[in-house]
Design an enzyme around this catalytic site. Structure first.
Site, PDB file in Angstrom:
ATOM      1  N   SER B  87      62.592  20.944  26.658  1.00  0.00           N
ATOM      2  CA  SER B  87      62.761  21.828  25.506  1.00  0.00           C
ATOM      3  C   SER B  87      63.526  23.096  25.848  1.00  0.00           C
ATOM      4  CB  SER B  87      61.406  22.207  24.920  1.00  0.00           C
ATOM      5  OG  SER B  87      60.688  22.991  25.848  1.00  0.00           O
ATOM      6  N   LYS B 135      58.766  28.852  26.372  1.00  0.00           N
ATOM      7  CA  LYS B 135      59.752  29.055  25.315  1.00  0.00           C
ATOM      8  C   LYS B 135      60.386  30.427  25.515  1.00  0.00           C
ATOM      9  CE  LYS B 135      58.642  25.310  23.028  1.00  0.00           C
ATOM     10  NZ  LYS B 135      58.766  24.399  24.141  1.00  0.00           N
TER      11      LYS B 135
END
Lengths: 180, 248
Positions: B87, B135
């Site tokens: 990701s 993230k």
């Protein structure tokens, strides 16, 4: 004159530094640091005494402040409705907050029975891995009515009992009842 | 109580010099106590002998005793972990890398200093299942973000105390576009430095600048231009909240 004084000072410092008590000082310091780390880890992960203050949990807890036993070694999945939980405030990551669990994941909760933040007919489903929390003094409490369901990742501990003032020591009972 | 405990422990598991001085103190004490209650110090001396004769047990007990310091360091200062998943490509775990990236996690900046900046790569507990995900912070409180599908609203104003996090690879990430703004309290640590692989070793989360030393057209130059374009695209979707100015 001054160099003689300095030389004497220097020799006295050197002699002190060679004493066995002083030579062990760094190691003793490390042992003390180790002990303090163990205490800190115990307070963070097992149990601690916390000072709670504020009007949002009247009458369960006094607004002027008291000391409670906060259990940190909890299973987040075993929390029950009516438990007093401490969590990091979603509005300010530096502030721990204590409120009561009203809804577990999957429950349908009435958002605000008093009608201040939402019409009293509005209901919400508590999402997975979240809790709906509410202060006992709903007139003066910022809780899930303001910031919505609280993720379980923010929960830090469960308040078990009040230990100070000594005249008022109690284990906080769960106050959840079914109405048929 | 603390000093007594540390003296016992220190006596059992210390280096040569301290053991020698402790043993000499103990022998002196034994001499004094021979006529009286000698049971406690006798037990202490025999347990010290037991441990010092077995070096494996000695270092195992040493490790156990110094564990709180180690746990404190991984809890409040930092630790090193490897990253799993795609990701955050191509910043972390790019496709052309044989190994999973190993990164230094800085817990001090987040737990003690509470410093959050736009562009930081952070590890946070996901609101969906409380698992640690990595993230990038795109926006902080007050900012307005143009969201990506599947978020229902086209624009979101971040509430106070929250942040908008996104993965660098928009197609393979479960981020704020799925679960909305996250409270800052969920952020556990900041990823500060890539340790492995060596060819990409370096700090993380810095603003990307065009590299003037790379020759135009070379793979390095193209990579840095692509990084710059991606960063510009990320920043273009955020309207930073005007900071309150006290001077009129």
């Amino acid at each position: 004159m001054s160099s003689g004084l300095l030389a004497r000072l220097w020799t006295s410092i050197r002699r002190t530094a060679q004493k066995p008590a002083v030579r062990q000082l760094p190691y003793r310091g490390l042992q003390l640091a180790n002990f303090l780390c163990a205490l800190h880890l115990f307070a963070d992960h097992v149990a601690t005494l916390s000072y709670v203050q504020g009007p949002s949990m009247i009458p369960t807890m006094a607004a002027s402040g008291e000391i409670v036993l906060e259990l940190k070694w909890i299973n987040a999945q075993k929390l029950a409705r009516g438990d007093l939980v401490t969590y990091v405030s979603p509005l300010d990551p530096t502030r721990p907050v204590c409120k009561r669990i009203i809804g577990l994941p999957g429950d349908v909760v009435c958002v605000d029975p008093t009608g201040t933040y939402a019409p009293s007919t509005e209901h919400v489903v508590v999402p997975k891995n979240h809790l709906w929390v509410s202060g006992d003094n709903m007139a003066y409490s910022r809780d899930s009515r303001v910031y919505g369901p609280v993720p379980l990742g923010l929960v830090r501990g469960r308040i078990y009992a009040r230990v100070w003032p000594l005249t008022n020591m109690t284990v906080f009972p769960g106050n959840f009842d079914y109405i048929d | 109580m603390a000093v007594r405990a540390s003296r016992l422990v220190g006596g059992m598991l210390a280096g040569k010099k301290v053991v020698a001085s402790a043993q000499s103190r103990l022998i002196g004490r034994q001499k004094r106590l021979r006529l009286g209650v000698g049971g406690c110090s006798g037990l202490r001396q025999s347990s010290r002998d037991f441990v010092s004769k077995r070096p494996t047990l000695h270092w195992m007990l040493s490790a156990l005793v110094w564990l709180p310091l180690g746990f404190f360091v991984t809890d409040c200062v930092g630790n090193v972990k490897s990253i799993r998943g795609r990701s955050m490509q191509p910043t972390l775990n790019p496709d052309d890398s044989q190994w999973r990236d190993v990164v230094l996690f800085n817990r001090f900046a987040v737990r003690i200093l509470h410093k959050y900046k736009r562009g930081d790569i952070v590890a946070l507990k996901s609101p969906v299942d409380s698992k640690l995900v990595v993230k990038r912070i795109i926006a902080l409180e007050g900012d307005v973000v143009k969201t990506l599908p599947p978020y229902p609203d086209a624009e979101v104003r971040i509430p106070p105390g929250h942040a908008w996090v996104e993965g660098d690879e928009p197609f393979r990430t479960e981020d704020s576009n799925r679960f909305g703004p996250v409270p800052l309290g969920l952020i556990e640590s900041k990823l500060s430095y890539i340790i492995w692989p060596l060819n990409r070793m370096g700090p993380l989360g810095q603003p990307i600048v065009a590299r003037p030393d790379a020759t135009r057209g070379s793979p390095d130059w193209r990579k840095s231009k692509a990084d710059l374009e991606r960063e510009k695209w990320r920043n273009s979707r955020v309207t930073i909240a005007p900071s309150p100015r006290t001077t009129p």
